[in-house]
Design a protein around this motif. Structure first.
Motif, PDB file in Angstrom:
ATOM      1  N   GLU A 202       7.318  -6.672   6.558  1.00 56.01           N
ATOM      2  CA  GLU A 202       7.553  -5.821   5.392  1.00 56.01           C
ATOM      3  C   GLU A 202       7.392  -6.556   4.062  1.00 56.01           C
ATOM      4  OE1 GLU A 202       9.560  -6.209   8.055  1.00 56.01           O
ATOM      5  OE2 GLU A 202      11.686  -6.191   7.470  1.00 56.01           O
ATOM      6  N   ASP A 203       7.170  -7.858   4.108  1.00 55.56           N
ATOM      7  CA  ASP A 203       6.861  -8.617   2.887  1.00 55.56           C
ATOM      8  C   ASP A 203       5.375  -8.518   2.543  1.00 55.56           C
ATOM      9  OD1 ASP A 203       9.136 -11.131   4.040  1.00 55.56           O
ATOM     10  OD2 ASP A 203       9.505  -9.640   2.467  1.00 55.56           O
ATOM     11  N   THR A 204       4.590  -7.923   3.412  1.00 51.88           N
ATOM     12  CA  THR A 204       3.156  -7.781   3.170  1.00 51.88           C
ATOM     13  C   THR A 204       2.920  -6.941   1.916  1.00 51.88           C
ATOM     14  OG1 THR A 204       2.577  -7.997   5.506  1.00 51.88           O
ATOM     15  CG2 THR A 204       1.006  -6.845   4.075  1.00 51.88           C
TER      16      THR A 204
ATOM     17  N   PRO B  70       0.821  -1.213   0.000  1.00 52.42           N
ATOM     18  CA  PRO B  70       0.000   0.000   0.000  1.00 52.42           C
ATOM     19  C   PRO B  70       0.853   1.260   0.000  1.00 52.42           C
ATOM     20  CG  PRO B  70      -0.858  -1.583   1.566  1.00 52.42           C
ATOM     21  CD  PRO B  70       0.450  -2.129   1.090  1.00 52.42           C
ATOM     22  N   GLY B  71       0.546   2.169  -0.920  1.00 50.16           N
ATOM     23  CA  GLY B  71       1.266   3.437  -0.989  1.00 50.16           C
ATOM     24  C   GLY B  71       2.637   3.359  -1.619  1.00 50.16           C
ATOM     25  N   LYS B  72       2.984   2.188  -2.147  1.00 50.76           N
ATOM     26  CA  LYS B  72       4.306   2.031  -2.757  1.00 50.76           C
ATOM     27  C   LYS B  72       4.179   1.580  -4.201  1.00 50.76           C
ATOM     28  CE  LYS B  72       6.872   1.011   1.473  1.00 50.76           C
ATOM     29  NZ  LYS B  72       7.858   0.081   2.123  1.00 50.76           N
ATOM     30  N   GLN B  73       5.278   1.758  -4.938  1.00 53.55           N
ATOM     31  CA  GLN B  73       5.297   1.307  -6.326  1.00 53.55           C
ATOM     32  C   GLN B  73       5.488  -0.200  -6.403  1.00 53.55           C
ATOM     33  OE1 GLN B  73       8.382   3.635  -8.287  1.00 53.55           O
ATOM     34  NE2 GLN B  73       6.847   5.092  -9.015  1.00 53.55           N
ATOM     35  N   ARG B  74       5.029  -0.771  -7.500  1.00 51.40           N
ATOM     36  CA  ARG B  74       5.259  -2.187  -7.727  1.00 51.40           C
ATOM     37  C   ARG B  74       6.758  -2.421  -7.897  1.00 51.40           C
ATOM     38  NH1 ARG B  74       1.383  -5.313 -11.899  1.00 51.40           N
ATOM     39  NH2 ARG B  74      -0.073  -4.153 -10.574  1.00 51.40           N
ATOM     40  N   GLU B  75       7.258  -3.490  -7.259  1.00 52.30           N
ATOM     41  CA  GLU B  75       8.680  -3.769  -7.316  1.00 52.30           C
ATOM     42  C   GLU B  75       8.938  -5.232  -7.659  1.00 52.30           C
ATOM     43  OE1 GLU B  75      10.431  -3.090  -3.466  1.00 52.30           O
ATOM     44  OE2 GLU B  75       9.317  -4.709  -2.519  1.00 52.30           O
ATOM     45  N   LEU B  76      10.090  -5.454  -8.266  1.00 51.81           N
ATOM     46  CA  LEU B  76      10.486  -6.817  -8.620  1.00 51.81           C
ATOM     47  C   LEU B  76      10.825  -7.601  -7.360  1.00 51.81           C
ATOM     48  CD1 LEU B  76      12.798  -7.970 -11.445  1.00 51.81           C
ATOM     49  CD2 LEU B  76      13.353  -8.603  -9.116  1.00 51.81           C
ATOM     50  N   VAL B  77      10.352  -8.848  -7.326  1.00 50.12           N
ATOM     51  CA  VAL B  77      10.725  -9.763  -6.248  1.00 50.12           C
ATOM     52  C   VAL B  77      11.743 -10.767  -6.776  1.00 50.12           C
ATOM     53  CG1 VAL B  77       9.910 -11.524  -4.641  1.00 50.12           C
ATOM     54  CG2 VAL B  77       8.485  -9.506  -5.110  1.00 50.12           C
TER      55      VAL B  77
END
Length: 120
Positions: free
Chosen positions: A88-90, A41-48
């Protein structure tokens, strides 16, 4: 038409494990790479993590040593084993595929997302 369908999200306590799976189907000629991204929430999509066909996996620094990405024998599946989960992995986790269709069109395709929630 190409579809990616994820499964395996849920709620887990910190330190626990979850396994995500994704199946690609439809008018597929070849799959160049598959991977997982996440968006909190509130963050950009990021590569895992990503894994090219016949290649080595690539991981975000934040998940190295905890997550493992793998492709299935059928090559149209990808899984993400997540261990030692942290709050923080949520995020919502999205399956991604770089896929060439039967019409020889190559594009990025996305699943609908699956929620992963890690409680502290």
């Amino acid at each position: 038409q190409v579809q990616l369908v994820e499964s395996g999200g849920g709620l887990v306590q910190a330190g626990g494990s979850l396994r995500l799976s994704c199946v690609a189907s439809g008018s597929i000629f070849s799959i160049n790479a598959m991977g997982w991204y996440r968006q909190a929430p509130g963050k950009q999509r990021e590569l895992v993590a990503t894994i090219p066909s016949g290649g080595m996996p690539n991981y975000a620094d934040s998940v190295k040593g905890r997550f493992t990405i793998s492709r299935g024998n059928a090559e149209n599946t990808v899984s993400l084993q997540m261990n030692s989960l942290k709050p923080e992995d949520t995020a919502v986790y999205y399956c991604n595929g770089r896929i060439t269709t039967m019409t020889r069109w190559t594009s990025q395709y996305w699943g609908q997302g699956t929620q992963v929630t890690v409680s502290s």
